[in-house]
Design a protein around this motif. Structure first.
Motif, PDB file in Angstrom:
ATOM      1  N   ASP A  73       0.848  -1.192   0.000  1.00  0.00           N
ATOM      2  CA  ASP A  73       0.000   0.000   0.000  1.00  0.00           C
ATOM      3  C   ASP A  73       0.881   1.239   0.000  1.00  0.00           C
ATOM      4  O   ASP A  73       1.966   1.243   0.585  1.00  0.00           O
ATOM      5  N   LYS A  74       0.403   2.300  -0.619  1.00  0.00           N
ATOM      6  CA  LYS A  74       1.182   3.541  -0.670  1.00  0.00           C
ATOM      7  C   LYS A  74       1.443   4.060   0.736  1.00  0.00           C
ATOM      8  O   LYS A  74       0.581   3.972   1.616  1.00  0.00           O
ATOM      9  N   ASP A  75       2.640   4.578   0.940  1.00  0.00           N
ATOM     10  CA  ASP A  75       3.070   5.122   2.238  1.00  0.00           C
ATOM     11  C   ASP A  75       3.146   4.036   3.314  1.00  0.00           C
ATOM     12  O   ASP A  75       3.027   4.328   4.510  1.00  0.00           O
ATOM     13  N   ALA A 112       7.772   2.404  -4.817  1.00  0.00           N
ATOM     14  CA  ALA A 112       8.023   2.501  -6.260  1.00  0.00           C
ATOM     15  C   ALA A 112       6.701   2.457  -7.014  1.00  0.00           C
ATOM     16  O   ALA A 112       5.686   1.967  -6.511  1.00  0.00           O
ATOM     17  N   SER A 113       6.712   2.969  -8.234  1.00  0.00           N
ATOM     18  CA  SER A 113       5.492   3.017  -9.049  1.00  0.00           C
ATOM     19  C   SER A 113       4.948   1.627  -9.351  1.00  0.00           C
ATOM     20  O   SER A 113       3.771   1.455  -9.651  1.00  0.00           O
ATOM     21  N   CYS A 150       8.386  -2.054  -2.799  1.00  0.00           N
ATOM     22  CA  CYS A 150       9.249  -1.183  -2.009  1.00  0.00           C
ATOM     23  C   CYS A 150      10.704  -1.412  -2.426  1.00  0.00           C
ATOM     24  O   CYS A 150      11.136  -2.560  -2.575  1.00  0.00           O
ATOM     25  N   VAL A 151      11.434  -0.329  -2.620  1.00  0.00           N
ATOM     26  CA  VAL A 151      12.850  -0.431  -2.976  1.00  0.00           C
ATOM     27  C   VAL A 151      13.688   0.039  -1.792  1.00  0.00           C
ATOM     28  O   VAL A 151      13.296   0.937  -1.055  1.00  0.00           O
ATOM     29  N   ALA A 204      12.536   8.276  -2.857  1.00  0.00           N
ATOM     30  CA  ALA A 204      11.679   8.192  -4.038  1.00  0.00           C
ATOM     31  C   ALA A 204      12.169   7.113  -4.991  1.00  0.00           C
ATOM     32  O   ALA A 204      11.424   6.601  -5.812  1.00  0.00           O
ATOM     33  N   SER A 205      13.431   6.769  -4.868  1.00  0.00           N
ATOM     34  CA  SER A 205      14.039   5.695  -5.648  1.00  0.00           C
ATOM     35  C   SER A 205      15.304   5.254  -4.923  1.00  0.00           C
ATOM     36  O   SER A 205      15.653   5.802  -3.871  1.00  0.00           O
TER      37      SER A 205
END
Length: 462
Positions: free
Chosen positions: A234-236, A245-246, A250-251, A261-262
């Motif tokens: 899930d986002k955040d 990541a898009s 998760c990276v 962000a990356s």
């Protein structure tokens, strides 16, 4: 006529006058049911014909005429009163517990209509008039009106029988037949309180598969995927040190980076590091947070430990004032003083002028908090507690309220008795509540056992 009956009669007369006045002013007045969220809710349930109230909200007493009268108990602990005599609102009939970090402190209504603490210090709720405990704080069970330690280490509640658990800890089910705490069938289930094989919620990093009901893993580095589904995130919801990541995964962030962000673009850094060209670089000694100038030199904005910021050099240095506990944002001004000193408006520390004083916040000549074994007098001085091993005697030197570490208060004799060996606090002479460093509490006996090498218990962790 007793004082209480006289007072009750007088109040009843006043209430009758008030009711008569209201009736004369508005003969058509009806009972009004209030929402619990109202500013001052009174009536919870009216009579079917609307003529009077049948049940009041907590904090009120129901009069014989069917009116809800706000309780007005002015004695000590009066704020704990949730029900009172409708004809005498200063006479409490039911009290509520006070919840805190260490659990709940129970209160009960005495024969005098006052709220008093439950006789057992581990009791959450006790019966009015008798004070007999009906439910205890976690890890304890109410048996024959007193709190006893639950026999099982994983047991949170065992009211009625210390050997039969009714509520278990994280990831366990209280078996109603055996009274034992069983591990949830699913190894990644956090709550199976309804049935050992029925999971209600999963561990962090897992989500429940709708088809099988089992807990399945989220993406690596993710703590929640209830919306995205298994194998995603899930986002955040990425763990610290991972970025979303898009792709929905998760990276891992670069070194010392908390959020990114990356893999190569950091957005926030760990304590002691600051952002420089999308990466985290060290801020320097004792510096918790910093920015970098055009030449790449760190400019500290927040210091750690007992050091403070030198506003001229933007570095962290030792506090410049003596007797300073910390100076945080400005090394030339204290943010707090050591025991026995108070902080002046200038940021300097002034010594308390009262012997055996730990704190003297507003006036150096008046103590606000004494050292252990003393009390503050009405004039702001200190005097020793006269009860042996007493650590706190706020009301009077010969009235102990709590004992020093390793001792417990006997309220009947106003004396401090020794807890079992290696025990910091106890409920009686045979049962320990918390153990000294290097020892762990055995649930069945309530005694403290010495930690052994390699012991994984929380109490034994270094």
């Amino acid at each position: 006529m007793s004082a209480r009956h006289f007072r009750g009669a007088a109040l009843a007369a006043l209430l009758l006058l008030a009711v008569a006045s209201v009736s004369a002013a508005d003969a058509s007045a009806k009972c009004k049911e209030d929402e619990e969220t109202a500013d001052a809710p009174r009536c919870q349930r009216c009579a079917p014909d609307g003529s009077k109230c049948l049940q009041c909200w907590p904090g009120n007493g129901l009069s014989s005429s069917g009116a809800c009268v706000p309780c007005n108990v002015t004695t000590e602990h009066g704020d704990r009163c949730i029900a009172c005599d409708g004809e005498d609102p200063s006479f409490c009939t039911e009290c509520r517990p006070r919840f805190g970090m260490g659990g709940a402190t129970g209160y009960y209504a005495t024969a005098e209509g006052e709220c008093s603490t439950c006789p057992d210090s581990y009791c959450k709720n006790c019966s009015s008039l008798s004070g007999a405990c009906t439910s205890c704080n976690r890890w304890w069970g109410a048996v024959d009106g007193v709190c006893r330690p639950c026999a099982q280490e994983q047991c949170l509640q065992c009211d009625g029988d210390v050997n039969k658990c009714t509520e278990c800890g994280y990831g366990r089910f209280a078996d109603p037949v055996s009274g034992r705490c069983l591990n949830c069938t699913d190894p990644h289930c956090a709550d199976c309180s309804e049935a050992v094989d029925k999971c209600a919620s999963c561990d962090s990093g897992y989500t429940q598969d709708k088809a099988s009901g089992r807990c399945v893993a989220c993406a690596q580095g993710c703590n929640s995927c209830d919306t995205a589904g298994a194998g995603r995130c899930d986002k955040d919801s990425c763990d610290s040190g991972w970025g979303f990541a898009s792709s929905g995964a998760c990276v891992r962030c670069s070194a010392h980076c908390l959020d990114c962000a990356s893999e190569t673009k950091c957005t926030s850094c760990d304590t002691g590091f600051g952002l420089l060209k999308d990466a985290c670089e060290s801020c320097g000694t004792d510096c918790d947070a910093c920015m970098f100038d055009g030449s790449g030199k760190p400019q500290c904005t927040s210091c750690g430990g007992s050091s403070g910021l030198d506003v001229a050099t933007k570095t962290c240095v030792a506090c410049k004032q003596p007797h300073c506990l910390s100076c945080m944002e400005d090394a030339s001004k204290c943010a707090g003083c050591i025991e026995g000193y108070r902080m002046e408006a200038s940021g300097a520390c002034e010594a308390c002028k009262v012997a055996n004083c730990s704190m003297c916040d507003d006036d150096a000549a008046k103590c606000t908090l004494p050292v252990e074994g003393y009390r503050v007098t009405a004039s702001g001085g200190t005097e020793a507690c006269t009860v042996d091993r007493c650590g706190w005697c706020a009301d009077a030197p010969d009235k102990c309220e709590s004992c020093v570490t390793g001792y417990n208060l006997d309220t009947n004799t106003n004396s401090c008795y020794a807890c079992p060996a290696n025990c910091d606090s106890c409920s009686n002479k045979d049962t320990c509540l918390t153990c000294a460093d290097g020892f762990w509490r055995q649930g069945g006996t309530g005694l403290c056992e010495k930690c052994q090498a390699g012991d994984t218990r929380t109490e034994c962790s270094p």
